[in-house]
Write an enzyme that holds these catalytic residues in place. Structure first.
Site, PDB file in Angstrom:
ATOM      1  N   HIS A 199      61.522 -28.610  52.235  1.00 37.35           N
ATOM      2  CA  HIS A 199      61.428 -28.378  50.785  1.00 37.35           C
ATOM      3  C   HIS A 199      60.644 -29.519  50.134  1.00 37.35           C
ATOM      4  O   HIS A 199      60.741 -30.675  50.551  1.00 37.35           O
ATOM      5  CB  HIS A 199      62.821 -28.377  50.151  1.00 37.35           C
ATOM      6  CG  HIS A 199      63.676 -27.196  50.503  1.00 37.35           C
ATOM      7  ND1 HIS A 199      63.231 -26.113  51.204  1.00 37.35           N
ATOM      8  CD2 HIS A 199      64.988 -26.946  50.195  1.00 37.35           C
ATOM      9  CE1 HIS A 199      64.220 -25.238  51.330  1.00 37.35           C
ATOM     10  NE2 HIS A 199      65.296 -25.720  50.746  1.00 37.35           N
ATOM     11  N   CYS A 249      71.000 -28.479  50.028  1.00 31.17           N
ATOM     12  CA  CYS A 249      69.858 -29.197  50.617  1.00 31.17           C
ATOM     13  C   CYS A 249      68.906 -29.768  49.570  1.00 31.17           C
ATOM     14  O   CYS A 249      68.421 -30.898  49.697  1.00 31.17           O
ATOM     15  CB  CYS A 249      69.107 -28.281  51.580  1.00 31.17           C
ATOM     16  SG  CYS A 249      68.769 -26.646  50.933  1.00 31.17           S
TER      17      CYS A 249
HETATM   18  N1  LIG Z   1      69.026 -23.284  55.979  1.00 33.58           N
HETATM   19  C1  LIG Z   1      69.220 -24.386  55.291  1.00 33.58           C
HETATM   20  O1  LIG Z   1      68.279 -25.107  54.966  1.00 33.58           O
HETATM   21  C2  LIG Z   1      70.581 -24.810  54.879  1.00 33.58           C
HETATM   22  C3  LIG Z   1      70.713 -26.032  54.255  1.00 33.58           C
HETATM   23  C4  LIG Z   1      71.975 -26.454  53.855  1.00 33.58           C
HETATM   24  C5  LIG Z   1      73.060 -25.666  54.106  1.00 33.58           C
HETATM   25  N2  LIG Z   1      72.906 -24.468  54.712  1.00 33.58           N
HETATM   26  C6  LIG Z   1      74.106 -23.685  54.955  1.00 33.58           C
HETATM   27  O2  LIG Z   1      74.322 -23.582  56.348  1.00 33.58           O
HETATM   28  C7  LIG Z   1      74.857 -22.306  56.663  1.00 33.58           C
HETATM   29  C8  LIG Z   1      73.995 -21.610  57.712  1.00 33.58           C
HETATM   30  O3  LIG Z   1      72.675 -21.535  57.260  1.00 33.58           O
HETATM   31  P1  LIG Z   1      71.485 -21.162  58.230  1.00 33.58           P
HETATM   32  O4  LIG Z   1      70.267 -21.353  57.409  1.00 33.58           O
HETATM   33  O5  LIG Z   1      71.607 -21.866  59.532  1.00 33.58           O
HETATM   34  O6  LIG Z   1      71.726 -19.577  58.409  1.00 33.58           O
HETATM   35  P2  LIG Z   1      71.337 -18.624  59.645  1.00 33.58           P
HETATM   36  O7  LIG Z   1      70.122 -19.102  60.326  1.00 33.58           O
HETATM   37  O8  LIG Z   1      71.333 -17.269  59.047  1.00 33.58           O
HETATM   38  O9  LIG Z   1      72.577 -18.783  60.629  1.00 33.58           O
HETATM   39  C9  LIG Z   1      73.858 -18.308  60.286  1.00 33.58           C
HETATM   40  C10 LIG Z   1      74.841 -18.687  61.365  1.00 33.58           C
HETATM   41  O10 LIG Z   1      76.141 -18.255  60.943  1.00 33.58           O
HETATM   42  C11 LIG Z   1      76.697 -17.444  61.984  1.00 33.58           C
HETATM   43  N3  LIG Z   1      77.548 -16.402  61.434  1.00 33.58           N
HETATM   44  C12 LIG Z   1      77.216 -15.418  60.576  1.00 33.58           C
HETATM   45  N4  LIG Z   1      78.281 -14.605  60.375  1.00 33.58           N
HETATM   46  C13 LIG Z   1      79.295 -15.091  61.137  1.00 33.58           C
HETATM   47  C14 LIG Z   1      80.629 -14.690  61.367  1.00 33.58           C
HETATM   48  N5  LIG Z   1      81.144 -13.612  60.778  1.00 33.58           N
HETATM   49  N6  LIG Z   1      81.394 -15.436  62.213  1.00 33.58           N
HETATM   50  C15 LIG Z   1      80.866 -16.542  62.815  1.00 33.58           C
HETATM   51  N7  LIG Z   1      79.606 -16.944  62.656  1.00 33.58           N
HETATM   52  C16 LIG Z   1      78.826 -16.244  61.807  1.00 33.58           C
HETATM   53  C17 LIG Z   1      75.481 -16.820  62.646  1.00 33.58           C
HETATM   54  O11 LIG Z   1      75.863 -16.328  63.921  1.00 33.58           O
HETATM   55  P3  LIG Z   1      75.096 -15.063  64.582  1.00 33.58           P
HETATM   56  O12 LIG Z   1      73.807 -15.603  65.123  1.00 33.58           O
HETATM   57  O13 LIG Z   1      76.041 -14.637  65.633  1.00 33.58           O
HETATM   58  O14 LIG Z   1      74.906 -14.057  63.484  1.00 33.58           O
HETATM   59  C18 LIG Z   1      74.552 -18.016  62.694  1.00 33.58           C
HETATM   60  O15 LIG Z   1      74.916 -18.878  63.755  1.00 33.58           O
HETATM   61  C19 LIG Z   1      75.002 -21.569  55.329  1.00 33.58           C
HETATM   62  O16 LIG Z   1      76.290 -21.814  54.865  1.00 33.58           O
HETATM   63  C20 LIG Z   1      74.001 -22.259  54.450  1.00 33.58           C
HETATM   64  O17 LIG Z   1      74.337 -22.191  53.088  1.00 33.58           O
HETATM   65  C21 LIG Z   1      71.687 -24.029  55.113  1.00 33.58           C
END
Ligand SMILES: NC(=O)c1ccc[n+]([C@@H]2O[C@H](COP(=O)([O-])OP(=O)(O)OC[C@H]3O[C@@H](n4cnc5c(N)ncnc54)[C@H](OP(=O)(O)O)[C@@H]3O)[C@@H](O)[C@H]2O)c1
Length: 351
Positions: A244, A130
């Site tokens: 950010h 990001c």
């Molecule tokens: N946050 C950001 O700004 C951002 C920016 C760019 C990229 N990303 C990437 O996007 C991804 C998610 O980030 P996020 O910030 O949205 O995180 P988050 O809010 O912690 O959400 C994580 C998601 O992944 C799911 N998950 C976790 N373990 C799993 C499993 N074993 N099987 C299937 N689903 C699973 C969770 O489901 P449950 O609710 O069931 O646990 C939830 O839907 C990461 O790879 C991160 O690096 C994030």
């Protein structure tokens, strides 16, 4: 009569996942059927989409039959496991995790910068980090003003970059700092967050850089196709809930362009809004960037310490342009190129 694609969102219950549902609706992405996937913890949970409630299912290797587009936002280990299954099932895969970003065979795409890499034959796309996306939306338009030799970046990164749990943690710690009776127990995995800031909470490598900084350096070079670009980044988490901000110094090979030239290059550049009101001291803020697709750019000025460089301050919603929006824009471009493809590519909406 249906007129769209079968879409799956892996990580639908997360901070990024939730943005996909809003974006599909807002941007009219042609969704015919939508499969919401997450961990087994979320099975049966309901999420609102277009006035209906959709039920979350567990993401498994069998989840992708008949899926045209699979958007992944559930962490790198989930992507490593399930992306190959989605590809095997014939889906276009757009992955927000870091799993495949630096794979030389995988396109790492910010559509405003290197959208030319999108073509119907390529099935897997990685969405960059990001911080790198927000940086490059602002820096790429300056490339027409001269050869960029070096970037120096300091970041002010929000809690939402760490997902839904980190947002809740910042809220909980802030309440507890103001009212000890709130009962919030601090997550000690990182330093105190309320009314504080700290170096990005990712492991430090042998060069003394954390993972986030190393990703920005490597991914910036890959996206710009400038493997030798000099980049120095310091990533810091600040107690901001969403979006950010980054302080950016761009050094050119020759004398720096004027402020007016920089503004002209950024004016109308895709994905950029200039917020640079010196008289009223109004510049980009994460609060203003939150919920916006564009990256806000301001504090445009000469670097008085280096006549080859200019400085800017930028802010962008990393859940949107830094993640979900960038992914949806890639999918929109795939739809567009498939529709115009002379070879009459197989991806055709059922109608
Ligand atoms: N946050 C950001 O700004 C951002 C920016 C760019 C990229 N990303 C990437 O996007 C991804 C998610 O980030 P996020 O910030 O949205 O995180 P988050 O809010 O912690 O959400 C994580 C998601 O992944 C799911 N998950 C976790 N373990 C799993 C499993 N074993 N099987 C299937 N689903 C699973 C969770 O489901 P449950 O609710 O069931 O646990 C939830 O839907 C990461 O790879 C991160 O690096 C994030």
């Amino acid at each position: 009569v249906s007129s769209g694609y079968s879409v799956a969102v892996v990580g639908a219950t997360g901070a990024v996942g939730g943005e996909f549902l809003r974006l599909f609706e807002e941007r009219g992405f042609p969704v015919d059927s939508l499969r919401l996937l997450a961990s087994e913890r979320s099975v049966g949970k309901k999420l609102p989409y277009k006035g209906r409630e959709l039920t979350v299912e567990e993401a498994t290797p069998e989840s992708f039959g008949g899926v045209d587009f699979a958007f992944f936002s559930a962490g790198a280990s989930r992507s490593k496991l399930l992306v190959p299954e989605a590809l095997k099932a014939g889906a276009y895969v757009i992955d927000n995790s870091s799993a495949f970003r630096m794979d030389p065979d995988v396109a790492l795409v910010v559509p405003e910068v290197n959208g030319n890499l999108i073509n119907p034959e390529r099935k897997l796309y990685a969405v960059p980090n990001c911080t790198a996306i927000i940086l490059l939306v602002a820096v790429n338009p300056l490339r027409k003003l001269g050869t960029i030799e070096r970037l120096i970046v300091s970041t002010y990164q929000s809690a939402s970059g760490g997902g839904a749990a980190m947002m809740r943690e910042l809220e909980g710690q802030t309440k507890a700092a103001l009212d000890v009776s709130s009962g919030h127990e601090r997550n000690t995995a990182f330093p105190p967050y309320a009314f504080n800031l700290f170096s990005h909470n990712t492991p430090i490598n042998e060069h003394g850089y954390n993972d986030e900084e190393w990703k920005v350096i490597g991914e910036t070079r890959k996206i710009l196709s400038m493997p030798a670009l000099r980049v120095n980044v310091t990533c810091v988490r600040v107690p901001v809930l969403r979006a950010h901000s980054e302080s950016v110094t761009v050094e050119f090979a020759g004398p720096a362009p004027t402020d007016a030239e920089i503004r002209a290059a950024l004016q109308g550049a895709p994905g950029v809004t200039i917020v640079d009101d010196r008289i009223n001291n109004r510049f980009p803020t994460p609060a203003d960037a939150s919920g916006q697709g564009d990256v806000l750019v301001g504090r445009i000025r000469q670097d008085v310490s280096n006549d080859h460089a200019v400085s800017m301050f930028i802010a962008g919603d990393q859940l949107l342009k830094g993640a979900a929006l960038n992914a949806v824009q890639i999918a929109e471009r795939i739809v567009e190129v498939c529709r115009t493809s002379k070879s009459g590519h197989a991806l055709t909406a059922t109608s």
